[in-house]
Scaffold this active site. Structure first.
Site, PDB file in Angstrom:
ATOM      1  N   ASP A 111      28.148  28.094 -44.988  1.00 32.13           N
ATOM      2  CA  ASP A 111      29.568  28.162 -44.445  1.00 32.13           C
ATOM      3  C   ASP A 111      30.543  28.609 -45.219  1.00 32.13           C
ATOM      4  O   ASP A 111      30.995  29.090 -46.495  1.00 32.13           O
ATOM      5  CB  ASP A 111      30.452  26.996 -43.609  1.00 32.13           C
ATOM      6  CG  ASP A 111      29.312  26.806 -42.585  1.00 32.13           C
ATOM      7  OD1 ASP A 111      28.577  26.954 -41.783  1.00 32.13           O
ATOM      8  OD2 ASP A 111      29.709  25.706 -41.791  1.00 32.13           O
ATOM      9  N   ASP A 126      27.563  30.370 -36.594  1.00 33.91           N
ATOM     10  CA  ASP A 126      28.245  29.794 -35.241  1.00 33.91           C
ATOM     11  C   ASP A 126      29.396  30.321 -34.675  1.00 33.91           C
ATOM     12  O   ASP A 126      29.185  30.095 -33.130  1.00 33.91           O
ATOM     13  CB  ASP A 126      29.729  28.598 -35.820  1.00 33.91           C
ATOM     14  CG  ASP A 126      28.766  28.242 -37.513  1.00 33.91           C
ATOM     15  OD1 ASP A 126      27.897  27.541 -36.911  1.00 33.91           O
ATOM     16  OD2 ASP A 126      29.205  27.717 -38.110  1.00 33.91           O
TER      17      ASP A 126
END
Length: 151
Positions: A111, A126
């Protein structure tokens, strides 16, 4: 075909961005892009989107496989003219594959998108999943509304 193209594009963008982050950052490093608003922050997420349910990789690997299998099945059932539904499923599938790849080969999800007004760090995959699910909900609501009018 649009489903596959979308899946490929989402997966490729996600992969490139993650490789760039991994190659240029150390885990935990954060670089302000827009100070106090948006940073690039490299974290390894052991959970779901936005860091939810940490350590539950054993749930997300089969879930992603089931989602992808469902999309493969659905692509044969959705009429070609329903391009927005195909695009929507491509976004979801591409995002699911992007994070599945990380879980299988890294053990955690890379991330890096860190909006300082939001407590979670997330990634392109995402985002594709969230946009895809949002579009799917809208399309389903519109379809339901259309069916109610014809009754």
């Amino acid at each position: 075909m649009l489903i596959w193209i979308t899946i490929g594009i989402v997966w490729a963008i996600d992969r490139v961005l993650k490789v760039l982050i991994q190659g240029n950052f150390v885990v935990g490093e954060s670089v302000p892009v827009i100070p106090d608003f948006f940073h690039l922050t490299y974290v390894l997420n052991p959970g779901a989107a936005f860091g939810l349910l940490p350590g539950r990789t054993w749930i997300f690997i089969p879930a992603a496989i089931i989602v992808c299998a469902g999309i493969i099945y659905a692509q044969f059932k959705i009429p070609r003219q329903e391009w927005l539904m195909r695009l929507t499923l491509g976004l979801i599938g591409g995002g699911a594959l992007g994070n599945l790849y990380d879980r299988l080969f890294i053990g955690k999800v890379v991330d890096y998108l860190d909006f300082q007004i939001w407590p979670f760090v997330f990634n392109f995959a995402d985002s594709a999943i969230v946009v895809g699910v949002g579009l799917l909900m809208i399309l389903m609501l519109l379809e339901d509304r259309k069916e109610r009018k014809t009754e």
